[in-house]
Design a protein around this motif. Sequence first.
Motif, PDB file in Angstrom:
ATOM      1  N   THR A  37      -3.902   8.253  -7.475  1.00  0.00           N
ATOM      2  CA  THR A  37      -3.389   7.189  -6.619  1.00  0.00           C
ATOM      3  C   THR A  37      -3.749   5.878  -7.305  1.00  0.00           C
ATOM      4  O   THR A  37      -4.900   5.678  -7.700  1.00  0.00           O
ATOM      5  CB  THR A  37      -4.023   7.245  -5.215  1.00  0.00           C
ATOM      6  N   VAL A  38      -2.764   5.010  -7.448  1.00  0.00           N
ATOM      7  CA  VAL A  38      -2.950   3.742  -8.148  1.00  0.00           C
ATOM      8  C   VAL A  38      -2.769   2.598  -7.155  1.00  0.00           C
ATOM      9  O   VAL A  38      -1.735   2.487  -6.508  1.00  0.00           O
ATOM     10  CB  VAL A  38      -1.929   3.582  -9.298  1.00  0.00           C
ATOM     11  N   PHE A  39      -3.808   1.777  -7.037  1.00  0.00           N
ATOM     12  CA  PHE A  39      -3.747   0.574  -6.204  1.00  0.00           C
ATOM     13  C   PHE A  39      -3.603  -0.611  -7.139  1.00  0.00           C
ATOM     14  O   PHE A  39      -4.347  -0.739  -8.114  1.00  0.00           O
ATOM     15  CB  PHE A  39      -5.018   0.424  -5.375  1.00  0.00           C
ATOM     16  N   HIS A  40      -2.650  -1.496  -6.840  1.00  0.00           N
ATOM     17  CA  HIS A  40      -2.420  -2.671  -7.667  1.00  0.00           C
ATOM     18  C   HIS A  40      -2.912  -3.916  -6.946  1.00  0.00           C
ATOM     19  O   HIS A  40      -2.669  -4.084  -5.750  1.00  0.00           O
ATOM     20  CB  HIS A  40      -0.927  -2.817  -7.976  1.00  0.00           C
ATOM     21  N   SER A  41      -3.635  -4.752  -7.659  1.00  0.00           N
ATOM     22  CA  SER A  41      -4.059  -6.067  -7.189  1.00  0.00           C
ATOM     23  C   SER A  41      -4.945  -5.989  -5.946  1.00  0.00           C
ATOM     24  O   SER A  41      -4.601  -6.472  -4.874  1.00  0.00           O
ATOM     25  CB  SER A  41      -2.817  -6.935  -6.916  1.00  0.00           C
ATOM     26  N   LEU A  42      -6.119  -5.400  -6.141  1.00  0.00           N
ATOM     27  CA  LEU A  42      -7.098  -5.302  -5.058  1.00  0.00           C
ATOM     28  C   LEU A  42      -7.950  -6.570  -5.048  1.00  0.00           C
ATOM     29  O   LEU A  42      -8.647  -6.869  -6.013  1.00  0.00           O
ATOM     30  CB  LEU A  42      -7.990  -4.078  -5.266  1.00  0.00           C
ATOM     31  N   HIS A  43      -7.871  -7.319  -3.962  1.00  0.00           N
ATOM     32  CA  HIS A  43      -8.600  -8.579  -3.849  1.00  0.00           C
ATOM     33  C   HIS A  43      -9.966  -8.355  -3.210  1.00  0.00           C
ATOM     34  O   HIS A  43     -10.142  -7.462  -2.388  1.00  0.00           O
ATOM     35  CB  HIS A  43      -7.792  -9.576  -3.021  1.00  0.00           C
ATOM     36  N   PHE A  44     -10.941  -9.179  -3.597  1.00  0.00           N
ATOM     37  CA  PHE A  44     -12.282  -9.094  -3.032  1.00  0.00           C
ATOM     38  C   PHE A  44     -12.902 -10.479  -2.999  1.00  0.00           C
ATOM     39  O   PHE A  44     -12.429 -11.407  -3.644  1.00  0.00           O
ATOM     40  CB  PHE A  44     -13.166  -8.113  -3.820  1.00  0.00           C
ATOM     41  N   ALA A  45     -13.950 -10.602  -2.205  1.00  0.00           N
ATOM     42  CA  ALA A  45     -14.704 -11.853  -2.116  1.00  0.00           C
ATOM     43  C   ALA A  45     -16.152 -11.568  -2.491  1.00  0.00           C
ATOM     44  O   ALA A  45     -16.645 -10.456  -2.293  1.00  0.00           O
ATOM     45  CB  ALA A  45     -14.630 -12.417  -0.699  1.00  0.00           C
ATOM     46  N   TYR A  46     -16.840 -12.566  -3.037  1.00  0.00           N
ATOM     47  CA  TYR A  46     -18.244 -12.422  -3.397  1.00  0.00           C
ATOM     48  C   TYR A  46     -18.925 -13.780  -3.306  1.00  0.00           C
ATOM     49  O   TYR A  46     -18.259 -14.810  -3.278  1.00  0.00           O
ATOM     50  CB  TYR A  46     -18.397 -11.822  -4.806  1.00  0.00           C
TER      51      TYR A  46
END
Length: 179
Positions: A37-46
């Motif tokens: 399974t390929v997820f494209h453009s996973l955003h995160f905050a830090y």
Amino acid sequence: MARIHPSDIERLRAEAPHRAELHTLDQLQHHLPDDYTVFHSLHFAYLDGRRQRFGEIDFVIVNRSGHVLLIEQKNGELIEGADSLHKQYPDERKDVEAQVQRGRASVLEQLGPVMPDARRRVVHVLLYCPDHTLRNAGTSGLPRSAIVDASERSGLEAWIERTLGPGVDDDTGTAERVR
């Protein structure tokens, strides 16, 4: 054929400025088997000190066992320093290794609440540079085995299958929790 998220590539192609990433997404969908399974453009905050910052992982690939591969794709030319690798953008220069490590740390943190052994999960990282051939792999801060550059770009899918493997189905729900 690999499963992709978001699944509507044509809509993304019409809206997105990152055409090279969409080309890679299309390749991954059509050349990887359905074990992935390929997820494209996973955003995160830090947090960076006391400031909240944001990042993105270009591709997250999960196999049937729930093992994870994070891909940071850098298009165009890169700047190789004595012990660093950077990408110059119009308004800033970014340290490639730092981006990769922040993405990995974010994924491990996100896995924590759903999976107590997240720190022990198999989480691979890959720097994919389809337009740049590294002159000195040591400048990236990553092992050469974690880099696919322009000289090897036709072997991206084989690298993924060799490194991540298809995984095995299990009845624990681990892979589903990871996805």
